[in-house]
Design a protein around this motif. Structure first.
Motif, mmCIF file in Angstrom:
data_model
loop_
_atom_site.group_PDB
_atom_site.id
_atom_site.type_symbol
_atom_site.label_atom_id
_atom_site.label_comp_id
_atom_site.label_asym_id
_atom_site.label_seq_id
_atom_site.Cartn_x
_atom_site.Cartn_y
_atom_site.Cartn_z
ATOM 1 N N LYS A 261 -6.387 -2.892 -4.857
ATOM 2 C CA LYS A 261 -6.450 -2.093 -3.889
ATOM 3 C C LYS A 261 -4.819 -2.551 -2.913
ATOM 4 N N LEU A 266 -3.196 2.928 -4.020
ATOM 5 C CA LEU A 266 -4.056 4.029 -3.105
ATOM 6 C C LEU A 266 -3.443 5.171 -3.169
ATOM 7 N N PHE A 295 -14.292 -0.167 -4.689
ATOM 8 C CA PHE A 295 -13.391 -1.211 -5.104
ATOM 9 C C PHE A 295 -14.555 -2.492 -4.985
#
Length: 331
Positions: A261, A266, A295
């Motif tokens: 992440k 993203l 996630f």
């Protein structure tokens, strides 16, 4: 005279359409098959067998193979569920070919769930061509139908044998049901076990397969998730087929590990989701079941694309509850 006679026989047999065993494509004679080859043989056999269609059919890559347990889902939705997921190395067009065969032999399910790993949609047409698994799927399906595929098979090392040898092999299989590689298919392969052990496990679990590898990676990682045009076109063609048979299909993204992440991931994920939404807009039967990417902690993952068994059970419950709660499958 003997040499001339042998040459004449071999030349004559070159003109005889000698069928070969489709299973030789993924189960070579001279070594134990790899785990990926076992997966493909098992899924193709399932698609080619005659049976009744489940209410919910699971399709997609290995993230679904190891991330969606039909037994868990069936208990939640109260319907039959079967896992036809295979590998990402055949692309969406290879998965469509397997789906078409499954529909032909089983009929239409009520709902299709297409489960994919976001990171594996990045493969290009050259990638898939170089790996040759998709080409092997097409060859397997053609051979299982008895179609003339000899010209294609000559390009593969495992089929480069004398015509007389292929003739003997075909006759033996038909007359005596000779199975000439039991040792290779019973050879242990680390944590996954032998080919036969793995096949039995997958069959007993309605197509589900547990991931047994472990990846302890916990460092931040940027992922490139943008789809090449070839993947977009292949997914478009798969959804065209689903439109034609009139079955709703719902796309589900495999969760990503928390260590991925990052800002770069993203942004790449946002681009991929835009691509998928544009494709979905062209198909009446298709929709994205989970619009927001999930996630999960690293502990939920065996590898980047594969969930651990406990996380797979939770993933299966979540998807099943969305199907049932959203009225996507009729009572």
């Amino acid at each position: 005279m003997a040499i001339v006679a042998v040459a004449v026989i071999e030349a004559a047999l070159c003109f005889v359409d000698i069928p070969f065993d489709a299973s030789r494509i993924f189960l070579p004679r001279d070594r134990p098959p790899t785990v990926v080859e076992t997966i493909m043989e098992t899924k193709l056999q399932a698609a080619n067998s005659i049976g009744n269609a489940p209410d919910v059919l699971l399709l997609g890559d290995s993230s679904g193979l190891m991330g969606l347990d039909p037994r868990v889902m069936s208990g939640r939705v109260g319907k039959d569920v079967f896992n036809l997921c295979s590998i990402s190395l055949i692309g969406a067009d290879g998965q469509r070919a397997i789906l078409e065969r499954y529909i032909r032999t089983h009929g239409r399910p009520s709902v299709i769930v297409y489960h994919y790993a976001p990171h594996d949609l990045r493969y290009t047409a050259d990638d898939l061509a170089n790996w040759k698994f998709r080409q092997s799927v097409y060859l397997w399906l053609a051979a299982s139908d008895g179609q003339a595929v000899e010209a294609e098979s000559y390009r593969r090392d495992e089929f480069r044998v004398l015509p007389s040898q292929r003739f003997r092999d075909a006759v033996q299989r038909r007359l005596f049901f000779v199975f000439d590689r039991p040792q290779n298919l019973n050879t242990p392969r680390g944590r996954f076990g032998s080919h036969h052990e793995m096949v039995e496990q997958v069959l007993n679990q309605d197509g589900f397969m547990q991931e047994v590898n472990e990846d302890e990676t916990d460092e931040p990682r940027d992922l490139n998730l943008a789809m090449p045009e070839s993947q977009e076109a292949a997914l478009d063609a798969l959804l065209d087929y689903v439109d034609r048979i009139g079955v709703p299909i719902f796309l589900v993204s495999n969760p990503l590990p928390a260590y991925a992440k990052t800002d770069a991931t993203l942004e790449s994920l946002r681009r991929q989701q835009q691509q998928l939404q544009q494709i979905m807009a062209r198909h009446e039967q298709a929709a994205i079941l989970l619009p927001e990417q999930r996630f999960l902690p690293r502990e939920s993952f065996a590898t980047l694309n594969h969930l651990r068994p406990s996380a797979a059970a939770q993933n299966s419950k979540e998807i099943a509850d969305l199907i049932k709660g959203g009225g996507l499958i009729h009572e």
